[in-house]
Design an enzyme around this catalytic site. Structure first.
Site, PDB file in Angstrom:
ATOM      1  N   HIS A 120      52.015 113.924 -23.691  1.00 22.34           N
ATOM      2  CA  HIS A 120      52.815 113.352 -24.556  1.00 22.34           C
ATOM      3  C   HIS A 120      52.023 113.278 -25.971  1.00 22.34           C
ATOM      4  O   HIS A 120      52.387 112.251 -26.212  1.00 22.34           O
ATOM      5  CB  HIS A 120      53.033 111.905 -23.617  1.00 22.34           C
ATOM      6  CG  HIS A 120      53.695 111.923 -23.065  1.00 22.34           C
ATOM      7  ND1 HIS A 120      54.521 111.167 -21.675  1.00 22.34           N
ATOM      8  CD2 HIS A 120      54.519 113.210 -22.240  1.00 22.34           C
ATOM      9  CE1 HIS A 120      55.321 111.969 -20.980  1.00 22.34           C
ATOM     10  NE2 HIS A 120      55.730 113.463 -20.996  1.00 22.34           N
ATOM     11  N   GLY A 189      48.448 107.949 -10.019  1.00 21.97           N
ATOM     12  CA  GLY A 189      48.255 106.812 -11.508  1.00 21.97           C
ATOM     13  C   GLY A 189      49.339 107.390 -12.153  1.00 21.97           C
ATOM     14  O   GLY A 189      49.400 106.493 -13.359  1.00 21.97           O
ATOM     15  N   THR A 190      50.541 107.437 -11.510  1.00 22.94           N
ATOM     16  CA  THR A 190      52.240 107.617 -11.960  1.00 22.94           C
ATOM     17  C   THR A 190      53.168 106.807 -11.547  1.00 22.94           C
ATOM     18  O   THR A 190      53.431 107.457  -9.925  1.00 22.94           O
ATOM     19  CB  THR A 190      52.319 109.143 -12.719  1.00 22.94           C
ATOM     20  OG1 THR A 190      53.281 108.849 -13.776  1.00 22.94           O
ATOM     21  CG2 THR A 190      52.564 109.727 -11.987  1.00 22.94           C
ATOM     22  N   ASN A 215      48.213 106.120  -5.537  1.00 18.17           N
ATOM     23  CA  ASN A 215      48.688 105.340  -6.288  1.00 18.17           C
ATOM     24  C   ASN A 215      48.440 103.843  -4.943  1.00 18.17           C
ATOM     25  O   ASN A 215      49.106 104.345  -3.620  1.00 18.17           O
ATOM     26  CB  ASN A 215      49.608 105.573  -6.623  1.00 18.17           C
ATOM     27  CG  ASN A 215      51.087 104.927  -7.396  1.00 18.17           C
ATOM     28  OD1 ASN A 215      50.225 103.031  -7.797  1.00 18.17           O
ATOM     29  ND2 ASN A 215      51.257 105.244  -8.958  1.00 18.17           N
ATOM     30  N   PRO A 216      48.080 102.300  -5.678  1.00 21.30           N
ATOM     31  CA  PRO A 216      48.551 101.459  -4.966  1.00 21.30           C
ATOM     32  C   PRO A 216      49.900 100.867  -4.524  1.00 21.30           C
ATOM     33  O   PRO A 216      50.231 100.269  -3.681  1.00 21.30           O
ATOM     34  CB  PRO A 216      47.889 100.464  -5.902  1.00 21.30           C
ATOM     35  CG  PRO A 216      46.940 100.876  -6.683  1.00 21.30           C
ATOM     36  CD  PRO A 216      47.680 102.428  -6.892  1.00 21.30           C
ATOM     37  N   ALA A 233      42.477 104.836  -8.000  1.00 20.86           N
ATOM     38  CA  ALA A 233      42.314 105.903  -8.221  1.00 20.86           C
ATOM     39  C   ALA A 233      40.891 106.431  -8.371  1.00 20.86           C
ATOM     40  O   ALA A 233      40.249 107.266  -7.322  1.00 20.86           O
ATOM     41  CB  ALA A 233      42.305 106.877  -9.201  1.00 20.86           C
TER      42      ALA A 233
HETATM   43  C1  BV8 Z   1      62.363 115.172 -22.921  1.00 16.71           C
HETATM   44  C2  BV8 Z   1      54.132 108.784 -25.339  1.00 16.71           C
HETATM   45  C3  BV8 Z   1      63.930 116.287 -24.033  1.00 16.71           C
HETATM   46  C4  BV8 Z   1      54.728 107.708 -26.453  1.00 16.71           C
HETATM   47  C5  BV8 Z   1      55.531 108.694 -23.766  1.00 16.71           C
HETATM   48  C6  BV8 Z   1      65.991 113.453 -17.005  1.00 16.71           C
HETATM   49  C7  BV8 Z   1      66.539 112.434 -16.343  1.00 16.71           C
HETATM   50  C8  BV8 Z   1      66.376 110.974 -16.842  1.00 16.71           C
HETATM   51  C9  BV8 Z   1      65.736 111.074 -17.805  1.00 16.71           C
HETATM   52  C10 BV8 Z   1      65.549 112.328 -18.193  1.00 16.71           C
HETATM   53  C11 BV8 Z   1      65.345 113.189 -18.593  1.00 16.71           C
HETATM   54  N1  BV8 Z   1      64.864 114.496 -18.828  1.00 16.71           N
HETATM   55  C12 BV8 Z   1      64.259 113.168 -20.431  1.00 16.71           C
HETATM   56  C13 BV8 Z   1      65.003 112.188 -19.749  1.00 16.71           C
HETATM   57  C14 BV8 Z   1      64.920 110.742 -20.924  1.00 16.71           C
HETATM   58  C15 BV8 Z   1      63.323 110.129 -21.178  1.00 16.71           C
HETATM   59  C16 BV8 Z   1      62.764 110.247 -19.691  1.00 16.71           C
HETATM   60  O1  BV8 Z   1      61.960 109.771 -18.846  1.00 16.71           O
HETATM   61  N2  BV8 Z   1      63.426 108.573 -19.403  1.00 16.71           N
HETATM   62  C17 BV8 Z   1      62.754 108.188 -18.183  1.00 16.71           C
HETATM   63  C18 BV8 Z   1      62.279 106.429 -18.459  1.00 16.71           C
HETATM   64  C19 BV8 Z   1      63.995 107.263 -17.567  1.00 16.71           C
HETATM   65  N3  BV8 Z   1      62.552 111.039 -21.227  1.00 16.71           N
HETATM   66  C20 BV8 Z   1      62.280 112.159 -22.553  1.00 16.71           C
HETATM   67  O2  BV8 Z   1      62.628 111.316 -23.540  1.00 16.71           O
HETATM   68  C21 BV8 Z   1      61.418 113.009 -22.489  1.00 16.71           C
HETATM   69  N4  BV8 Z   1      62.011 114.471 -23.607  1.00 16.71           N
HETATM   70  O3  BV8 Z   1      63.170 115.107 -22.270  1.00 16.71           O
HETATM   71  O4  BV8 Z   1      62.754 115.701 -24.428  1.00 16.71           O
HETATM   72  C22 BV8 Z   1      65.284 115.222 -23.816  1.00 16.71           C
HETATM   73  C23 BV8 Z   1      65.139 114.652 -24.680  1.00 16.71           C
HETATM   74  C24 BV8 Z   1      66.636 112.937 -24.726  1.00 16.71           C
HETATM   75  C25 BV8 Z   1      67.507 113.449 -23.305  1.00 16.71           C
HETATM   76  C26 BV8 Z   1      67.334 114.052 -22.333  1.00 16.71           C
HETATM   77  C27 BV8 Z   1      66.310 115.189 -22.536  1.00 16.71           C
HETATM   78  C28 BV8 Z   1      59.790 112.645 -23.591  1.00 16.71           C
HETATM   79  C29 BV8 Z   1      59.255 111.547 -22.714  1.00 16.71           C
HETATM   80  C30 BV8 Z   1      58.097 111.007 -23.218  1.00 16.71           C
HETATM   81  C31 BV8 Z   1      57.567 109.414 -24.226  1.00 16.71           C
HETATM   82  N5  BV8 Z   1      57.177 108.977 -24.594  1.00 16.71           N
HETATM   83  N6  BV8 Z   1      54.639 107.743 -24.046  1.00 16.71           N
HETATM   84  C32 BV8 Z   1      53.215 107.028 -26.052  1.00 16.71           C
HETATM   85  O5  BV8 Z   1      52.559 106.465 -24.993  1.00 16.71           O
HETATM   86  O6  BV8 Z   1      53.341 105.988 -27.056  1.00 16.71           O
HETATM   87  S1  BV8 Z   1      55.776 108.255 -22.141  1.00 16.71           S
HETATM   88  C33 BV8 Z   1      54.653 107.019 -21.220  1.00 16.71           C
HETATM   89  O7  BV8 Z   1      55.748 106.644 -20.089  1.00 16.71           O
HETATM   90  C34 BV8 Z   1      53.554 107.476 -21.774  1.00 16.71           C
HETATM   91  O8  BV8 Z   1      53.279 108.299 -21.891  1.00 16.71           O
HETATM   92  C35 BV8 Z   1      53.212 107.417 -19.320  1.00 16.71           C
HETATM   93  O9  BV8 Z   1      51.663 108.280 -19.923  1.00 16.71           O
HETATM   94  C36 BV8 Z   1      54.514 107.576 -19.284  1.00 16.71           C
HETATM   95  C37 BV8 Z   1      54.742 107.524 -17.966  1.00 16.71           C
HETATM   96  O10 BV8 Z   1      54.401 106.267 -17.435  1.00 16.71           O
HETATM   97  P1  BV8 Z   1      53.257 106.364 -16.257  1.00 16.71           P
HETATM   98  O11 BV8 Z   1      52.046 106.811 -17.175  1.00 16.71           O
HETATM   99  O12 BV8 Z   1      53.460 106.245 -14.822  1.00 16.71           O
HETATM  100  O13 BV8 Z   1      52.796 104.957 -16.473  1.00 16.71           O
HETATM  101  P2  BV8 Z   1      53.049 103.549 -15.718  1.00 16.71           P
HETATM  102  O14 BV8 Z   1      52.814 102.552 -16.492  1.00 16.71           O
HETATM  103  O15 BV8 Z   1      55.173 103.833 -16.110  1.00 16.71           O
HETATM  104  O16 BV8 Z   1      52.901 103.305 -14.225  1.00 16.71           O
HETATM  105  C38 BV8 Z   1      51.404 103.350 -13.919  1.00 16.71           C
HETATM  106  C39 BV8 Z   1      50.860 103.453 -12.829  1.00 16.71           C
HETATM  107  O17 BV8 Z   1      49.766 103.743 -12.217  1.00 16.71           O
HETATM  108  C40 BV8 Z   1      51.562 102.863 -11.830  1.00 16.71           C
HETATM  109  O18 BV8 Z   1      52.029 103.406 -10.456  1.00 16.71           O
HETATM  110  C41 BV8 Z   1      50.367 101.692 -10.988  1.00 16.71           C
HETATM  111  O19 BV8 Z   1      51.198 101.642  -9.315  1.00 16.71           O
HETATM  112  C42 BV8 Z   1      49.337 103.042 -11.316  1.00 16.71           C
HETATM  113  N7  BV8 Z   1      48.207 102.486 -11.249  1.00 16.71           N
HETATM  114  C43 BV8 Z   1      47.894 100.948 -11.066  1.00 16.71           C
HETATM  115  N8  BV8 Z   1      46.519 100.824 -11.476  1.00 16.71           N
HETATM  116  C44 BV8 Z   1      45.971 102.073 -10.054  1.00 16.71           C
HETATM  117  C45 BV8 Z   1      47.237 103.270 -10.413  1.00 16.71           C
HETATM  118  N9  BV8 Z   1      46.983 103.986  -9.430  1.00 16.71           N
HETATM  119  C46 BV8 Z   1      45.610 104.696  -9.412  1.00 16.71           C
HETATM  120  N10 BV8 Z   1      45.275 104.216  -9.415  1.00 16.71           N
HETATM  121  C47 BV8 Z   1      44.914 102.607 -10.261  1.00 16.71           C
HETATM  122  N11 BV8 Z   1      43.620 101.905 -10.123  1.00 16.71           N
END
Ligand code: BV8
Length: 247
Positions: A120, A189-190, A215-216, A233
């Site tokens: 990303h 962590g995702t 992941n917790p 992690a």
């Molecule tokens: C694309 C950069 C073609 C910017 C980010 C298929 C199905 C459904 C939807 C889609 C699909 N294909 C495309 C989509 C649309 C969309 C999407 O996925 N939407 C989702 C929300 C439904 N995807 C896109 O648009 C992608 N492009 O596929 O292009 C296309 C286009 C349009 C339509 C179709 C196809 C582009 C996606 C990239 C977006 N950019 N970030 C910025 O950072 O500002 S995404 C953003 O979310 C970050 O990059 C982040 O990394 C990412 C994922 O989030 P996580 O990293 O998982 O973070 P989160 O907070 O969610 O979770 C944290 C986890 O850590 C938790 O589970 C927690 O329990 C855990 N945790 C907490 N503490 C700890 C821990 N784990 C371990 N140890 C700890 N201590």
């Protein structure tokens, strides 16, 4: 043998030569970096559509710039945590380790990891909206007022992948190859909701990798994980990587 009747994960890791790692915001949480969807979530109160999309930038480039500058200010005080360092150590003893990160914070590289695929993009780089080749390191102060402009006159934007934008083709192809070839695939962590990153874990699973979720909280990827660690992690990785010797 582990409780699951499978070979102990550490033995599998010790024997493995190709290890894939998919990381998300959770691996940086212990560095003080806010996650996206958690309690301190960056998105809370600001749906992603409002901030991390080309439309949001077109609508109000200064607002989106302020948001990323605010995140960079937060990140400037953050350092790699033991989880990042354990993965750098894993790559040192297992050179066939590759990190595929969804994170844009650059902390894996700061911890010493070299084989890092940034799916990303990277928040420390900005690029020209019109597509001029060079990316500019944001740590160097950019001309005010926000949003700054490229030499060509077009706006500069964060060099990250927004929702609705395709991922860098070479990065995605390389990540897909790593997922298909990994013997062990660590998912750390995702929340496993953003695509196509999340599906790399499914690809690794279908190619026969031993999938490990760290992941917790449970996620949509938990059901394909052979091993699940419901702990932070840094604790798990320090334990898993500690004591592994180079082959
Ligand atoms: C694309 C950069 C073609 C910017 C980010 C298929 C199905 C459904 C939807 C889609 C699909 N294909 C495309 C989509 C649309 C969309 C999407 O996925 N939407 C989702 C929300 C439904 N995807 C896109 O648009 C992608 N492009 O596929 O292009 C296309 C286009 C349009 C339509 C179709 C196809 C582009 C996606 C990239 C977006 N950019 N970030 C910025 O950072 O500002 S995404 C953003 O979310 C970050 O990059 C982040 O990394 C990412 C994922 O989030 P996580 O990293 O998982 O973070 P989160 O907070 O969610 O979770 C944290 C986890 O850590 C938790 O589970 C927690 O329990 C855990 N945790 C907490 N503490 C700890 C821990 N784990 C371990 N140890 C700890 N201590």
């Amino acid at each position: 043998m582990g409780t699951s009747g499978r070979e102990d994960l550490r033995e599998t890791l010790a024997r493995a030569t190709r290890i894939g790692v998919l990381t998300g915001a959770g691996i940086s949480a212990e560095s003080g970096v806010p996650t996206f969807r958690g309690e301190d979530g960056l998105w809370r109160g600001h749906p992603p559509e409002e901030l991390a999309t080309p439309e949001a930038f077109r609508r109000d480039p200064a607002f989106v710039w302020e948001f990323y500058d605010w995140r960079r200010t937060l990140l400037a005080g953050c350092r790699p945590n033991p989880a990042h360092r354990a993965l750098a150590e894993l790559e040192r003893v297992k050179p066939g380790t590759t990190i595929i990160t969804q994170n844009v914070d650059g902390l894996h590289q700061q911890a010493g990891s070299e084989r890092v695929i940034e799916l990303h993009g990277n928040i420390w780089r900005v690029r020209c909206l019109r597509g001029c080749p060079e990316t500019i390191d944001r740590r160097a102060p950019l001309p005010r007022p926000l949003p700054p402009r490229c030499r060509c006159g077009a706006l500069l934007r964060p060099a990250v992948v927004w929702f609705g934008e395709t991922l860098p083709p070479r990065a995605l192809a390389e990540a897909d190859r790593v997922a298909r070839e990994s013997e062990v695939f660590l998912v750390i962590g995702t929340s496993g909701v953003v695509e196509p990153a999340a599906s790399l874990a499914r690809i690794a699973w279908s190619a026969g990798a031993r999938v490990v979720e760290i992941n917790p909280e449970p996620t949509p990827l938990s059901s394909i994980a052979h091993d699940v660690f419901r702990e932070p992690a840094s604790r798990v990785l320090t334990r898993l990587v500690g004591g592994l010797e180079a082959p």
